[in-house]
Design an enzyme around this catalytic site. Structure first.
Site, PDB file in Angstrom:
ATOM      1  N   LYS A  76       0.811  -1.224   0.000  1.00 56.29           N
ATOM      2  CA  LYS A  76       0.000   0.000   0.000  1.00 56.29           C
ATOM      3  C   LYS A  76       0.843   1.273   0.000  1.00 56.29           C
ATOM      4  O   LYS A  76       0.417   2.309  -0.507  1.00 56.29           O
ATOM      5  CB  LYS A  76      -0.991   0.012   1.179  1.00 56.29           C
ATOM      6  CG  LYS A  76      -0.438   0.490   2.508  1.00 56.29           C
ATOM      7  CD  LYS A  76      -1.585   0.805   3.492  1.00 56.29           C
ATOM      8  CE  LYS A  76      -1.120   1.451   4.777  1.00 56.29           C
ATOM      9  NZ  LYS A  76      -0.612   0.512   5.795  1.00 56.29           N
ATOM     10  N   HIS A 205       1.214  -3.590  14.665  1.00 53.13           N
ATOM     11  CA  HIS A 205       1.809  -2.451  13.960  1.00 53.13           C
ATOM     12  C   HIS A 205       1.855  -1.297  14.952  1.00 53.13           C
ATOM     13  O   HIS A 205       0.816  -0.893  15.462  1.00 53.13           O
ATOM     14  CB  HIS A 205       0.972  -2.085  12.733  1.00 53.13           C
ATOM     15  CG  HIS A 205       1.690  -1.169  11.771  1.00 53.13           C
ATOM     16  ND1 HIS A 205       2.251   0.024  12.159  1.00 53.13           N
ATOM     17  CD2 HIS A 205       1.949  -1.292  10.451  1.00 53.13           C
ATOM     18  CE1 HIS A 205       2.818   0.602  11.113  1.00 53.13           C
ATOM     19  NE2 HIS A 205       2.664  -0.179  10.057  1.00 53.13           N
ATOM     20  N   GLU A 279       6.643  -5.925   8.258  1.00 59.16           N
ATOM     21  CA  GLU A 279       5.930  -5.371   7.095  1.00 59.16           C
ATOM     22  C   GLU A 279       6.342  -3.925   6.836  1.00 59.16           C
ATOM     23  O   GLU A 279       5.515  -3.010   6.866  1.00 59.16           O
ATOM     24  CB  GLU A 279       4.413  -5.438   7.355  1.00 59.16           C
ATOM     25  CG  GLU A 279       3.881  -6.844   7.569  1.00 59.16           C
ATOM     26  CD  GLU A 279       2.490  -6.863   8.215  1.00 59.16           C
ATOM     27  OE1 GLU A 279       2.015  -5.790   8.667  1.00 59.16           O
ATOM     28  OE2 GLU A 279       1.906  -7.945   8.269  1.00 59.16           O
TER      29      GLU A 279
HETATM   30  C1  LIG Z   1       0.466   0.411   6.348  1.00 57.28           C
HETATM   31  C2  LIG Z   1       0.859  -0.896   6.926  1.00 57.28           C
HETATM   32  C3  LIG Z   1       2.206  -1.277   6.965  1.00 57.28           C
HETATM   33  C4  LIG Z   1       3.347  -0.375   6.533  1.00 57.28           C
HETATM   34  O1  LIG Z   1       3.632   0.569   7.500  1.00 57.28           O
HETATM   35  P1  LIG Z   1       4.916   1.531   7.390  1.00 57.28           P
HETATM   36  O2  LIG Z   1       4.775   2.440   8.540  1.00 57.28           O
HETATM   37  O3  LIG Z   1       4.860   2.209   6.083  1.00 57.28           O
HETATM   38  O4  LIG Z   1       6.131   0.665   7.513  1.00 57.28           O
HETATM   39  C5  LIG Z   1       2.502  -2.541   7.447  1.00 57.28           C
HETATM   40  N1  LIG Z   1       1.541  -3.375   7.880  1.00 57.28           N
HETATM   41  C6  LIG Z   1       0.246  -3.038   7.853  1.00 57.28           C
HETATM   42  C7  LIG Z   1      -0.763  -4.020   8.328  1.00 57.28           C
HETATM   43  C8  LIG Z   1      -0.137  -1.799   7.393  1.00 57.28           C
HETATM   44  O5  LIG Z   1      -1.441  -1.464   7.388  1.00 57.28           O
END
Ligand SMILES: *Cc1c(COP(=O)(O)O)cnc(C)c1O
Length: 413
Positions: A76, A205, A279
């Site tokens: 994303k 996250h 991630e």
């Molecule tokens: C948006 C998102 C990420 C990426 O986050 P960053 O802060 O750009 O590293 C990872 N995992 C999930 C589930 C997300 O929604």
């Protein structure tokens, strides 16, 4: 990691890259490359430069700092095909949140076991698609989701997404929307077990653009207690820990890596078969992209200089609104008007920079010091790869998707 020429060969052959021209540039040669692109653009459209060499050095940094944590790039953040293809060639897995994201990753030839479907709330038709495509790892944080997965993809392994205890200081906290609260973990694990779904681990996250890196420690501790809850309930031992995204580049990255490493040591050293994944989105995408925009208009009001450029808040700079970002601009003279404008007399002015749409909200910079610039000069914005083009619109006929990306390969250091 091979020598630089080897990496250039590998990257040039990567899906999404191999049909494109990649220009090898010397260290510090980005501005020269931008000027060469500008001189071939009579219509002066905005453009991106993606530095594939930067991706190589970011992957190298990641592997050195966190060798035990496999990155699954969060699509994303920026789904540009050459970015996805290069990361695939460098060994990354992928975090996809929708059917279309899964499709775009599979289209690169990436096998479905390198994908985590990391959206805790999925459309039923997308779950069905994931099942057919062989994507067998997803996340959940509600009983409703357990029921949907049982119905449409009962062989899918699950990670319970927990809410980190301390994620409020992130630039974009995700806790208000996602993640099981501590008292919800046990009922969710029971709900999955009751319908024979395998919960193989925990994900979280800490929020995107995290400022408080200790949030990793609290989240890893909370993950450990979810592991212990599963064990207490007599469920099969969990073996996956997904530490999510929230990583940024620079000294902050080393601090984040140290925190993750020491928390893993503290809470998970007694889990020998543990698989740790992550991630990262921003970490890989942000600094790899540079945006060049052309000055299309100017107005002088006393000492204040006002400029219009041909990208803005409804385009790449939507990050000002959605990602709570700040952007920086570097002036660059046009090819027809050589000479560094920063040196024109050395004087700077309090400047406003507007985007091209007819909405006053479309304002990119205010109170920003810039030298005297003219129509047809360029403003270059570094670090524009994260949550920029991915969410731009077609408002007022200014189409973000039509902004071209030129591929460069700088010498990774
Ligand atoms: C948006 C998102 C990420 C990426 O986050 P960053 O802060 O750009 O590293 C990872 N995992 C999930 C589930 C997300 O929604």
């Amino acid at each position: 990691m091979g020598s630089t020429p080897d990496m250039l060969l590998i990257i040039s052959a990567a899906p999404g890259v191999k049909s494109e021209t990649v220009t090898s540039i010397p260290d510090g040669g980005l501005t020269g490359f931008i000027l060469s692109v500008i001189s071939a653009k009579p219509e002066k459209q905005p453009f991106y430069v993606l530095d594939l060499g930067k991706l190589v050095s970011l992957m190298d940094q990641w592997t050195r700092a966190l060798p035990m944590v496999r990155p699954f790039y969060a699509v994303k953040c920026n789904p540009y095909p050459a970015l996805l293809g290069s990361l695939a060639a460098l060994g990354a897995g992928f975090d996809c949140a929708s059917r279309a994201e899964i499709e775009s990753v599979l289209a690169l030839g990436v096998s479905p076991d390198r994908i985590v479907y990391a959206n805790p709330c999925k459309e039923e038709s997308h779950i069905k698609y994931a099942a057919a495509a062989g994507v067998n790892l997803t996340t959940f944080d509600s009983v409703c989701e357990v029921e949907k997965i049982r119905k449409w993809h009962p062989t899918c392994a699950l990670l319970i997404r927990i809410r980190p205890p301390d994620d409020a200081s992130a630039r974009c906290p995700l806790g208000p929307k996602y993640g099981a609260l501590p008292e919800e973990v046990e009922p969710l694990l029971r709900a999955a077990a009751a319908v024979n779904l395998a919960v193989t681990g925990v994900s979280f996250h800490i929020g995107s653009g995290a400022a408080e890196l200790q949030a990793f420690r609290g989240a890893i501790a909370a993950a450990k207690s979810a592991f212990q809850t599963a064990a207490r309930l007599g469920m099969p031992a969990m073996r996956v820990l997904n530490v999510g995204g929230g990583f940024t580049t620079g000294p902050q990255f080393d601090a984040a890596a140290d925190t993750v490493k020491s928390a893993l040591e503290e809470y998970f050293s007694d889990e020998p078969g543990l698989r740790v994944m992550s991630e990262p989105g921003r970490f890989f995408a942000e600094s790899a992209f540079t945006l060049a925009t052309n000055i299309i208009g100017k107005r002088v009001r006393g000492e204040v200089r006002e400029y219009w450029i041909n990208d803005g808040v409804y385009g790449s700079m939507n990050c000002l609104l959605y990602d709570h970002a700040t952007v920086a601009a570097m002036p660059l003279a046009s090819a027809s008007n050589r000479g560094n404008p920063a040196c024109r007399g050395g004087k700077t002015y309090c400047s406003t920079v507007f985007g091209p749409t007819c909405d006053a909200l479309d304002t990119v910079l205010t109170g920003y010091r810039l030298p005297e610039l003219e129509v047809n000069d360029w403003l270059v914005f570094p670090k524009m790869g994260a949550y920029t083009a991915a969410a731009g619109s077609n408002f007022n006929g200014f189409n973000t998707a039509s902004i071209l990306t030129h591929l460069a390969y700088s010498n990774p250091d």
